[in-house]
Write a protein that holds these residues in place. Structure first.
Motif: not given
Length: 470
Positions: A174-184, A256-266
């Motif tokens: 499952e993808p683990q992200y290098p940064t977190h925080g608010p959108a934009y 990186v992923s350019f896929a239409p959806v990287v996690e279901a429901g997001t």
């Protein structure tokens, strides 16, 4: 006609002919000299297949002249590859027999800033006899650009590139992200400022004009926008931007992923197509008597695009996973409507600031994603828009607000499943004529095969299967 010249009949499906072989050799020698001075040792020549996957053949720099003269071998069955590398067949293209020649476009070759020693060029595919391959997606886009030009029209286009950056790991993880925080949020930009700076630097060194770069909505998601160009150039640039983002990411320990959806429901990755119609130096999206200043030509063109969106999804939203992104109230453009600055409409009209409207006015097709072959997407939008002009279509009343909140049946929903889009595509005489039978049938075969492949697949499994394919 000399033996070095391939003559191509000028008709509705004609492509630009190959220059004489001696001229191609001269161009390649000059290009090789420039690339050698830049430290280049090899050239990657790419094309994008009907599943939206970028395929490649590469040559050492010393082989560029031969490749420009004679092309590189590329089997026609690539036109019926699926995204997972399974192979289907169409009534015209398929099977193990035959070969094509992939010719690098030497006018677009560029050293890759994030891949030292490498250069990139998009390729056009021809038969072994030198005639245009009727299934070549880039030549299709070039045909449509030439068709518009013959009418005195030019399309300026730009494709936004969205991607999700994750920490490198096994494909099954499952993808683990290098940064977190608010959108934009500035939080994300600060965490990855070195990375994003390197993306900007690499794009600039490759001659691309970046308009903006920013964190997006979903975890680990970013977007970059570049200056508009002609349709084929814009599709080339979209391919180059993705190559560059992927290469910079690898150097920073990211995938990186350019896929239409990287996690279901997001919220997923779009590849929104911005476009404006021009005649000579005039933007036809301004100064007219139509809605919000549209000229009659611009309105007819956009009305044609809007009317064709259900069938255009087959080319602009190629992966079955794309329909998991194309949901209401997610700014994905799930409804077949248009509106001024309406991010829920599939066709968003953008007028720009008061002082820049003569140049900045454009429309945004929001329902497309990066599983699309960008050459098919821009070429098909041109075909639909020109058909709208020929039919003298007018835009329906615009919609303001969220179409999902409207009374049921008020605003038509775009296809919510691949089968619905495929059915619309099969009814489209415009796309069938524009694409030509070999390309039309190859696209149809791939879409049908992938629709069957994922017909009974749960969203989570579908996302996991396609996450790292694009």
């Amino acid at each position: 006609m000399t033996a070095d010249t391939v003559a191509v009949a000028v008709d509705a499906h004609a492509a630009v002919e190959l220059p004489p072989r001696a001229e191609r050799a001269r161009q390649a020698e000059a290009a090789a000299d420039r690339l050698r001075a830049a430290g280049v040792e090899a050239v990657a020549v790419t094309w994008v297949d009907n599943a939206g996957i970028t395929r490649v053949k590469a040559v050492p720099l010393d082989g560029l002249v031969h490749a420009a003269q004679w092309g590189l071998g590329a089997a026609p069955c690539f036109d019926v590859f699926l995204a997972d590398d399974a192979i289907t067949t169409s009534p015209i293209i398929g099977g193990p027999t035959g070969d094509l020649r992939l010719y690098p476009d030497l006018g677009r070759v560029v050293p890759l800033a994030a891949q030292p020693g490498w250069a990139w060029a998009p390729g056009d595919r021809h038969t072994q006899a030198g005639t245009p391959h009727p299934g070549c997606q880039r030549l299709f886009a070039r045909r449509m650009e030439a068709t518009a030009a013959a009418r005195g029209l030019a399309l300026k286009a730009g494709i936004e590139v969205e991607w999700v950056a994750a920490l490198a790991g096994a494909p099954a993880d499952e993808p683990q992200y290098p940064t977190h925080g608010p959108a934009y949020g500035m939080h994300r930009l600060t965490d990855l400022s070195d990375y994003l700076r390197d993306v900007l630097r690499a794009l600039g060194e490759q001659g691309l004009e970046v308009l903006q770069i920013h964190p997006e909505y979903a975890p680990g998601q970013f977007e970059v926008s570049v200056a508009p160009e002609g349709p084929v150039a814009a599709a080339d640039t979209a391919v180059l931007v993705r190559h560059t983002v992927r290469a910079v990411s690898a150097r920073h320990g990211l995938r990186v992923s350019f896929a239409p959806v990287v996690e279901a429901g997001t919220v997923g990755n779009g590849a929104h197509l911005h476009l404006s119609l021009w005649r000579e130096d005039r933007n036809l999206g301004r100064g007219g008597s139509g809605p919000h200043g549209l000229t009659a030509e611009a309105e007819g063109f956009l009305a044609g695009v809007l009317a064709a969106l259900p069938e255009l999804l087959v080319l602009g939203c190629s992966s079955p996973a794309g329909y998991l992104r194309l949901v209401p109230s997610h700014w994905a453009g799930a409804y077949q409507c248009w509106g001024l600055e309406n991010r829920e409409a599939a066709l968003r009209l953008v007028t720009g600031s008061a002082g820049e409207r003569s140049a900045a006015a454009n429309a945004e097709v929001k329902c497309f994603d990066a599983s699309a072959n960008p050459y098919l997407a821009v070429g098909a939008v041109l075909a639909a828009g020109l058909a709208g002009l020929d039919q003298r279509l007018a835009l329906p009343p615009e919609f303001n607000g969220d179409p999902a909140a409207a009374a049921p049946g008020t605003v038509p929903r775009l296809p919510a499943r691949p089968a619905e889009a495929i059915a619309a595509y099969e009814r489209s005489a415009v796309l069938r004529e524009a694409l030509g039978e070999p390309l039309y049938q190859a696209v149809l075969a791939v879409r049908r095969a992938e629709a069957v492949q994922y017909a009974d697949t749960a969203p989570e499994r579908m996302v996991a299967a396609t996450r790292w394919r694009y």
